[in-house]
Design an enzyme around this catalytic site. Structure first.
Site: not given
Lengths: 481, 484
Positions: B76, B151, B175
């Site tokens: 990420k 997210s 997330s």
């Protein structure tokens, strides 16, 4: 109207840790800009603070030295504001649960009495960097070497009633932190800075007047002058029908006045909240006891010991115990010389004069305490006179050898051979027939004074090396016999 | 090859059936050919990945390979990677190349894993749809026009689309779990403090936790084996032994006590979703687990408390992005204030600004007690609810989300509706507990996750339960229609 001055101080002491309070970067002073700023100090994304245990130790030592409560659990908070030399956009400080609670220090007053000043609390925090407004052609340079340097902010209660008391308090704090070795206390390098909260009130009134805070005063002298200037301003303001407003001011030493800071230079809502990147600092009793056991002798204890063990006057003991470096130096001199009173005089008068002349702190004194001790030793064993000893101080300072070497090299050894002294006395008397006649004609009570002339002549002729006591004796003998 | 799990790929590498270079080339090619449909990567690391793959093959040849040596994966874009741009989905960091590795990145590097690139995300991890990225929205591989959740939407979409076998992710309020639910993959958020936050760009420090995204629980265990552990550089990391999470995957579930919070199965939950989740839980009963209802009485306060605490922390954490030292700086600032105002106005997106404003307000003098301190009290009540519940049960189960993936734009005009996406996941973060989402059903052809919440440091039990479930069912094997 008679006015009473009320002063409280916030003293920021830079702690003498090797590395910064939340990063491993060196905390040393004076490096090239931004060479001592790690990714953590620069607040790069994802960087996290890790507390330096040394800073905690030092804060606790201070707390113990002022008989303060040590918090078993203290918490770091974030003080949020934007400034270019504050990389994270917040300063890590302790707002709600400081590490050191209420304490007490004693300060000497001018009348010889002492007064107690309460410490409200002391907390750990990090310093910001520096903004450099010169040399950048309309821009501002940022040096982050200082960012993250550990500070102990010591907040007093509003217990001081004059600028002199404030200075005495500041000196006391300086003395304690340098004794503990937790700060070099060097105000010229910003190791100790002071915010002064000042208000005035009519004598007899119990509630405090509105205070103004003078920020960042960085010398003992300026603290005194800034407070006096501010007191003057407030009194004049009130007597002219005005009102003091609570605000932050700066002292301008050139104009010797304080000025209000522009409101933009300080924020008024710091939005403090506990820093979620750091755990509460939890301290147990055994840790506190361990530190208590390591505490050195503190200034007050030392002063007591100096008056008791060395029979020094209160004044001398206070002066000599003011800094640990001076006290240590003095004690070393005593140890070598074997005479405390003589040592105290030499350190406080002759050595102090040289230090002042050369603007050198005792820590960097080029004359080793042992050397000065030896010099005093030579006065005591009549190798040299006190006067000659003073002449030797300068070459000692310049590193020309030990006292014995200099005495030897310059042939300064006192003449104690009575035959040799007699010879000089005879010469002097032969060349001063008129004075000899006058002396002998003079009444008894005027003679001692007249003897001085002959002593002076003999000392001069011996280049100061003749033993003064012997000279006296022999002269008297010859003149009167 | 891309349908294989990490476990299978590790075996193939070990057997010499494939080299890391071949694997890496394969995934890089897939990303290149297909990611325009998903936009799941912000940065693809071609050159470095191939270089690392060669090194991994050499290491394996020397005989000191770990299970991760040569395995391609993705980070990420919130984890700092030395020399590789790390944007956090923001214009603010669109030019930021960190000179250091996050601890998580360093650990994967040490293990010999090959980082294919950095995945897309909601800006600064704020969002539940991955529509808040400066680098464009991400599309869910399960359907054109669907959000992947957020997210960590880029990581979830990339794993679901088989562009990477696994990806790191972070979870502040859901997330990891919410996008895992929406993309039909397995996501694990460990206990707060289990995985170092060093080098992970902070959103809300007391809630952020790095975790895993993969297709199976077994792969998640392999990932956690690399990621978990004490880190002296993170003061909130916890010094506690790390078990081999793969060792207990096959343990029996006989007698395992499962708690179903009444609050999670209220009238507001779509009956279809409720039934699907109950059906999934029935699988555990078949394996000998005992199910009981429990109460988490303060659940309804989780979202409000979270939306005070998280914005408060973010408002402070994001102050460092001021245009002074790195990152985005506005053009030709007139003065300091202009530099701050325009750099931040131009560098941050709307959702980030919204949360900075909310957080700044909540911390302001006069509001601090009513908002921040109150929210912290609620947080402790929520935590206590869980502590009480775990006296009676081993794992708490329920839906991860209210519904499967929604459409792009569907909730962007209504932040509060968007915030309710995390209604089931947020309390886990507030309590600091470990949580997982595993694929549990298809609803109208779209995946939805079962959420498992465990006691502190009980990741091994969650992985064990999830793995046994995946041995018994095939929801985790479902693939989006039309996947190339």
């Amino acid at each position: 109207m008679q006015w009473e001055v009320v002063i409280g101080l916030e003293v920021h002491v830079q702690l003498a840790t090797q590395s910064k309070i939340f990063s491993g970067a060196s905390a040393a002073f004076g490096a090239d800009p931004n060479t001592q700023a790690s990714a953590i100090d620069l607040a790069m994304p994802g960087m996290l603070p890790v507390l330096n245990g040394e800073a905690v130790r030092m804060a606790v030592c201070f707390g113990l030295a002022v008989n303060a409560e040590i918090a078993h659990r203290s918490v770091f908070d974030r003080k949020n504001y934007f400034y270019p030399d504050l990389p994270k956009g917040y300063q890590i400080s302790q707002m709600y649960a400081p590490i050191v609670g209420t304490g007490l220090v004693e300060i000497p007053l001018e009348n010889g009495e002492t007064k107690q000043v309460r410490i409200h609390h002391a907390h750990l925090e990090e310093d910001a960097g520096k903004s450099l407004h010169e040399d950048f052609h309309g821009m501002t340079g940022i040096d982050l070497n200082r960012a993250g340097t550990p500070l102990l902010e010591i907040v007093s209660d509003p217990d001081m009633r004059s600028a002199a008391e404030a200075v005495a308090y500041l000196r006391k704090i300086h003395s304690i932190v340098t004794y503990l070795g937790i700060s070099d206390g060097d105000m010229s390098q910003g190791s100790m800075r002071c915010d002064c909260n000042v208000s005035v009130r009519p004598v007899g009134q119990t509630e405090f007047g509105t205070r103004a805070e003078i920020k960042n005063v960085n010398s003992f002298r300026f603290v005194e002058k800034a407070i006096n200037a501010e007191v003057q301003r407030q009194i004049e303001l009130i007597e002219d029908g005005g009102r003091v407003i609570q605000e932050t001011r700066l002292y301008d030493p050139d104009a010797n006045e304080t000025r209000a800071m522009r409101t933009k230079e300080y924020a008024n809502d710091y939005r403090y909240f506990p820093d979620p990147d750091l755990l509460p600092v939890v301290i147990d009793d055994s840790y506190i006891q361990r530190l208590r056991d390591t505490l050195p002798e503190l200034p007050d204890e030392k002063r007591h010991r100096f008056t008791e063990n060395y029979s020094l006057s209160d004044y001398d003991a206070a002066v000599l115990s003011q800094t640990r470096a001076l006290a240590d130096y003095f004690e070393q001199v005593v140890e070598t010389s074997g005479d405390a009173k003589l040592s105290a005089n030499w350190v406080m008068v002759e050595l102090s004069r040289l230090l002042n002349q050369n603007d050198t702190p005792i820590e960097r004194c080029p004359i080793a305490a042992e050397s000065l001790g030896q010099l005093i030793q030579r006065i005591r064993d009549n190798t040299i006179s006190g006067k000659i000893a003073k002449q030797i101080l300068e070459p000692l300072w310049n590193g020309e050898g030990t006292p014995d070497q200099i005495i030897e090299k310059q042939g300064l050894k006192q003449v104690t051979d009575s035959g040799a002294i007699e010879q000089i006395v005879d010469e002097v008397l032969a060349n001063s027939q008129e004075q000899v006649d006058n002396y002998r004609a003079a009444p008894e009570d005027r003679r001692p004074k007249m003897l001085g002339f002959f002593v002076g002549q003999v000392m001069k002729a011996s280049k100061g090396k003749a033993n003064p006591a012997q000279v006296n004796d022999i002269l008297k003998q010859k003149l009167e016999g | 090859m891309h349908d294989k799990t990490v476990t299978e790929l590790a075996a193939a590498l070990e057997q010499g059936e494939v080299s890391s270079v071949e694997l890496t080339q394969h995934f890089l090619k897939r990303i290149k050919e297909q990611d325009s449909r998903y936009n799941s990567f912000i940065t693809v690391n071609d050159e470095q990945a191939l270089f690392d793959a060669q090194a991994a093959d050499a290491r394996r040849a020397r005989g000191d390979a770990t299970p991760w040596t040569g395995i391609p994966f993705a980070h990420k874009d919130i984890f700092c990677t030395a020399g590789v741009r790390t944007t956090c989905g923001s214009r603010m960091l669109s030019n930021f190349v960190p000179p250091y590795d996050a601890t998580v990145a360093a650990r994967f590097k040490e293990a010999g894993a090959v980082c294919l690139g950095k995945t897309n995300m909601d800006e600064f991890a704020m969002g539940s749809s991955n529509e808040n990225s400066y680098f464009g929205k991400v599309t869910n591989p399960w359907g054109e026009g669907l959000v992947p959740g957020g997210s960590s939407g880029g990581s979830a979409a990339a794993v679901a689309a088989r562009l990477t076998p696994a990806a790191t992710a972070t979870d502040t309020g859901g997330s990891i779990r919410q996008p895992a639910s929406l993309c039909g993959i397995t996501g694990l958020k460990p206990t707060y403090g289990r995985v170092s936050r060093y080098g992970m760009v902070a959103f809300a420090s007391s809630l952020d936790q790095g975790g895993t995204m993969a297709r199976t629980a077994e792969d998640s265990a392999l990932m956690l084996n690399v990621m978990a552990g004490f880190d002296a550089k993170d003061s909130t990391s916890i010094d506690r032994p790390v078990p081999d999470y793969t060792a207990t995957l096959n343990d029996s579930l006989e007698g395992m006590r499962i708690g179903l919070p009444r609050e999670y199965f209220s009238d507001q939950l779509d009956p279809v979703v409720a039934q699907a989740i109950r059906d999934a839980i029935a699988e555990f009963e078949k394996m000998g687990a005992k199910v009981q209802e429990i109460d988490l009485p303060h659940s309804h306060l989780a979202v409000p408390a979270y939306y005070v605490i998280a914005p408060a922390e973010c408002s402070s954490n994001l102050s460092r992005f001021d245009g002074v030292r790195y990152g985005y700086r506005c053009d030709a600032p007139k003065d300091l204030e202009d530099l701050y105002m325009r750099s931040r106005a131009e560098g941050f997106g709307d959702e980030v600004k919204r949360r900075i404003l909310v957080g700044t307000y909540a911390l302001s003098a006069g509001f601090f007690d009513a908002y921040y301190l109150k929210a912290q009290k609620v947080r402790r009540l929520i935590q206590q609810d869980f502590i009480n519940a775990f006296k009676d049960v081993d794992v708490i189960m329920g839906p991860t989300t209210l519904a499967p993936a929604f459409r792009h734009g569907e909730k962007t005009d209504d932040p509060v509706t968007m915030y309710l996406e995390d209604i089931f996941t947020i309390s886990t973060n507030l309590a600091g507990l470990p949580g997982m989402s595993i694929p549990a059903a298809l609803i109208n052809g779209l995946p939805i996750g079962l959420q498992l919440t465990g006691n502190y440091f009980d990741e091994a039990r969650l992985l064990n339960a999830a793995h046994r479930f995946q041995q018994a069912t095939d929801w985790h094997l479902k693939t989006p229609a039309g996947l190339a």
